[in-house]
Enzyme design. Structure first.
Site, short mmCIF file in Angstrom:
data_model
loop_
_atom_site.label_atom_id
_atom_site.label_comp_id
_atom_site.label_asym_id
_atom_site.label_seq_id
_atom_site.Cartn_x
_atom_site.Cartn_y
_atom_site.Cartn_z
CG LEU A 124 66.40 54.33 40.07
CD1 LEU A 124 65.10 55.25 39.81
CD2 LEU A 124 67.38 54.90 40.73
N GLY A 125 65.79 50.10 40.71
CA GLY A 125 65.10 48.73 41.55
C GLY A 125 63.86 49.16 42.07
CG ASP A 143 68.79 35.43 26.24
OD1 ASP A 143 69.53 34.65 26.92
OD2 ASP A 143 67.85 35.17 25.67
CG HIS A 177 67.98 31.17 26.38
ND1 HIS A 177 67.74 32.43 25.53
CD2 HIS A 177 67.74 30.23 25.73
CE1 HIS A 177 67.31 31.81 24.40
NE2 HIS A 177 67.32 30.62 24.53
N GLY A 231 66.56 25.89 19.11
CA GLY A 231 67.74 25.58 18.60
C GLY A 231 68.33 26.66 17.94
CG ASN A 232 66.70 28.78 14.35
OD1 ASN A 232 65.71 28.25 14.20
ND2 ASN A 232 67.45 29.24 13.47
CB SER A 233 68.17 30.25 21.17
OG SER A 233 66.81 30.05 21.43
#
Length: 279
Positions: free
Chosen positions: A231-232, A97, A67, A174-176
């Site tokens: 599978l969805g 992510d 992200h 900002g740590n992401s």
């Protein structure tokens, strides 16, 4: 005077200062620039996202959050405020992510890869250290403990990320993408999200377990993408009560409620229910 938390009285004898000193050179700030509009009269308008990342090898590969670099047209990493270097996106996995970057010209500098640990051996109460760039404040260190395990968070594409580590080490925007390290200075997770009602840290942060990250990074380095079997469908388990109430021709199995368009289930011809029933 002050002293280190007792949790850091570990057999290796490492303090928070020791861990920070050895790991900080491997932590980078990630600046991702994306074009949000390209008006022919007023020109293009850019948006910038700041995050963190860490070096994993001498070749200059960096792990961060998907992200942070989502839809980025230009990515730069910096080891200090005046040391920006261009980077390319090697691959991304929205389902976990995670993204892998490659620093251009990495061979021209000495890199400090962080040592990856094992997250499946982590226990609640273990001491942890987070290093990152909250609000652009480079190489900030915070410390705490593992608050809980087996948490579940939602990935950018809506999929569930499981076995997530919860920590009370202060994590902010900002740590992401930055590392969560154990008392031995090994990376056990990638800081990804916070739980907050105010936008600031309230002592509930989430890190993607490094065991998951290792698998994802290996596939991204090899293929540039990750295959996730699914599978969805949205389903309900058939019980005796449900079978009787809805007059199903079966007494066990699952009831397909929704089939996601374009999913393997849809391609296989499975169909969801079209009648709503309150049981």
């Amino acid at each position: 005077g002050t002293s280190e938390p007792t949790a850091f009285d570990n057999p290796t004898g490492k303090t928070i200062a020791d861990i920070y000193s050895s790991a900080r050179r491997g932590v980078v700030q990630v600046l991702a620039t994306s074009v949000v509009s390209d008006n022919p009269f007023f020109g293009s308008r850019e948006s910038q996202a700041l995050g963190s990342g860490f070096v994993i090898d001498k070749s200059g590969h960096v792990v961060t959050n998907y992200h942070v670099v989502e839809n980025a047209s230009r990515v730069e990493v910096s080891f200090s405020a005046n040391d920006e270097m261009p980077a390319t996106v090697v691959g991304t996995d929205p389902s976990t992510d995670i993204a892998v970057l490659k620093i251009r010209g990495a061979q021209n500098r000495s890199l400090t890869p962080l040592v990856l640990g094992i997250s499946r051996g982590v226990n609640v109460g273990d001491a942890v250290v987070a290093i990152g760039n909250p609000f652009g404040l480079e190489r900030t260190v915070t410390a705490g403990i593992v608050s809980a395990l087996q948490r579940e968070i939602t990935a950018p594409n809506g999929f569930a990320i499981e076995q997530v580590i919860q920590t009370d080490a202060a994590i902010n925007h900002g740590n992401s993408g930055g590392p969560l390290l154990n008392a031995d200075g090994r990376v056990i997770g990638v800081n990804a999200q916070i739980e907050t009602e105010t936008g600031g840290n309230v002592g509930i942060g989430f890190a993607i377990p490094i065991d998951t990250v290792k698998e994802v990074v290996a596939q991204l380095l090899e293929d540039g993408r990750v295959e996730h079997p699914y599978l969805g469908i949205e389903m309900a388990t058939i019980t005796d009560e449900l079978a009787d109430n809805v007059r199903l021709p079966a007494e066990s199995g699952v009831l397909i409620q929704v089939v996601r368009p374009g999913s393997p289930a849809a391609e296989a011809g499975l169909r969801g229910g079209d009648t709503q029933v309150v049981v």
